[in-house]
Design a protein around this motif. Structure first.
Motif, PDB file in Angstrom:
ATOM      1  N   ILE A   1      -4.230  -8.436  -0.381  1.00 52.01           N
ATOM      2  CA  ILE A   1      -5.268  -7.473  -0.752  1.00 52.01           C
ATOM      3  C   ILE A   1      -4.666  -6.081  -0.920  1.00 52.01           C
ATOM      4  O   ILE A   1      -3.649  -5.737  -0.319  1.00 52.01           O
ATOM      5  CB  ILE A   1      -6.415  -7.433   0.291  1.00 52.01           C
ATOM      6  N   THR A   2      -5.309  -5.301  -1.770  1.00 50.98           N
ATOM      7  CA  THR A   2      -5.033  -3.871  -1.848  1.00 50.98           C
ATOM      8  C   THR A   2      -6.365  -3.155  -1.676  1.00 50.98           C
ATOM      9  O   THR A   2      -7.418  -3.669  -2.072  1.00 50.98           O
ATOM     10  CB  THR A   2      -4.395  -3.473  -3.191  1.00 50.98           C
ATOM     11  N   GLY A   3      -6.336  -1.989  -1.080  1.00 51.85           N
ATOM     12  CA  GLY A   3      -7.577  -1.271  -0.845  1.00 51.85           C
ATOM     13  C   GLY A   3      -7.331   0.068  -0.191  1.00 51.85           C
ATOM     14  O   GLY A   3      -6.222   0.611  -0.250  1.00 51.85           O
ATOM     15  N   LYS A   4      -8.354   0.579   0.452  1.00 49.26           N
ATOM     16  CA  LYS A   4      -8.285   1.900   1.059  1.00 49.26           C
ATOM     17  C   LYS A   4      -8.936   1.854   2.431  1.00 49.26           C
ATOM     18  O   LYS A   4      -9.986   1.244   2.616  1.00 49.26           O
ATOM     19  CB  LYS A   4      -9.013   2.925   0.180  1.00 49.26           C
ATOM     20  N   ALA A   5      -8.302   2.505   3.393  1.00 43.99           N
ATOM     21  CA  ALA A   5      -8.851   2.538   4.747  1.00 43.99           C
ATOM     22  C   ALA A   5     -10.093   3.416   4.787  1.00 43.99           C
ATOM     23  O   ALA A   5     -10.118   4.514   4.224  1.00 43.99           O
ATOM     24  CB  ALA A   5      -7.798   3.067   5.714  1.00 43.99           C
ATOM     25  N   GLU A   6     -11.134   2.931   5.451  1.00 46.97           N
ATOM     26  CA  GLU A   6     -12.358   3.693   5.644  1.00 46.97           C
ATOM     27  C   GLU A   6     -12.216   4.572   6.884  1.00 46.97           C
ATOM     28  O   GLU A   6     -11.481   4.251   7.819  1.00 46.97           O
ATOM     29  CB  GLU A   6     -13.547   2.737   5.827  1.00 46.97           C
TER      30      GLU A   6
END
Length: 329
Positions: free
Chosen positions: A211-216
């Motif tokens: 997965i790729t994404g952004k920390a909340e």
């Protein structure tokens, strides 16, 4: 009034003396079979250490013995600054025998060890940090205190803090599971658990994914999760292979009621695994995922990769296994 002033002055003087005495108290000793430097002054044999002392080793390794039971061994050509509850490794290689409440800092990373553990830390090129769990369990956190890796005996990882810091995109791989209505990723490189949010995650449950994404900024809802990640992209890596990890995490490999009763039942039977079991399970994901050594995870603004060669890649200290150097003076 004059008597009150005199009494006040005496109390102030006593307080100031106590502060100075505490600031100047020794926190341990450095010992070496050779010369080294403490606070830029040449020393041979041994030297008393104070809070903030800078130790620079020459060709010989040095042994640091601190109050509270902490022991730290420095290889030659190493430099560190030592405090009562932490040691900042600026250059070279060090090996720490753990003590409760003590940590090693290296290139903005914080390494803590469980009691009885032995950690080896090496700073390379001023930024990269190689960490090895020679014995026991280690935790590695970033400057903000976010867990970026959990290491068991025999684990060896190289870390590189990213210039974007905590805002760097997250990249991770491992088994995608479900627990308590939430999606979890048992990350295979950093050996931690991430909570995921995003669309179509249910389609890959029980599979190995990247997965790729952004920390909340919000905290994860599951206690075993290190971070909450908003997923931007998910790629399948392999089909299945996550049942053992699901059991250890007390998680399921499919949505309940969608033909996953067996997996969910097995997971429920092991629901007491807890956070420690969760991290260990994430480590097992490495073998299952089939992603070769050197795979990189980017979590909490820190790039993490398995080292080729394991413990040997971190390096040994000269004379390991020998008796401790004697005190010459």
């Amino acid at each position: 009034m004059r008597r009150l002033i005199r009494v006040t002055a005496v109390l102030v003087a006593i307080g100031a003396a106590a502060v100075l005495s505490a600031a100047g108290s020794a926190i341990g000793m450095a010992v070496a079979n050779g010369s080294f430097q403490v606070d830029h002054s040449a020393v041979y044999g041994n030297s008393t250490l104070f809070d903030g002392s800078v130790i620079e080793t020459g060709k010989a390794s040095s042994q640091l013995q601190l109050t509270g039971g902490v022991q730290m061994r420095l290889a030659g050509e190493s430099r560190t600054r030592v405090y009562q509850h932490r040691l900042v490794l600026e250059q070279g290689l060090g090996e720490m025998e753990s003590a409760t409440g003590f940590e090693v800092e290296a290139s903005s990373l914080h390494i803590t060890a469980a009691p009885g553990s032995l950690a080896r830390v090496k700073v390379e090129n001023g930024n990269n940090v190689r960490v090895s769990a020679v014995r026991g369990t280690l935790r590695v956190t970033n400057a903000a205190g976010v867990l970026v890796a959990r290491m068991e005996t025999g684990f060896s990882l190289v870390f590189e803090p990213q210039t974007a810091g905590a805002m760097a995109p997250t990249r991770a791989s491992g088994c995608l599971l479900e627990k308590g209505g939430k999606f979890l990723l048992a990350e295979r490189t950093a050996n931690i658990v991430l909570e995921l949010q995003g669309s179509d995650l249910d389609k890959q449950l029980g599979n190995r994914v990247e997965i790729t994404g952004k920390a909340e900024t919000a905290s994860p809802g599951m206690p075993e999760a290190a971070q909450l990640i908003r997923v931007a992209e998910i790629k399948p890596v392999g089909k299945g292979g996550c049942l053992a990890i699901a059991r250890k995490l007390g998680a399921a490999t499919a949505v309940a009621g969608a033909g996953a009763a067996g997996a969910a039942g097995a997971a429920s039977a092991a629901g007491a695994a807890g956070a420690a079991g969760a991290a260990g399970a994430a480590g097992a994901a490495g073998a299952a995922a089939g992603i070769g050594i050197g795979a990189v995870a980017v979590i909490g603004g820190v790039a993490t990769a398995a080292t080729v060669g394991g413990l040997a890649a971190v390096g040994d200290l000269p004379g390991q296994g020998n008796s401790q150097p004697s005190i010459s003076r």
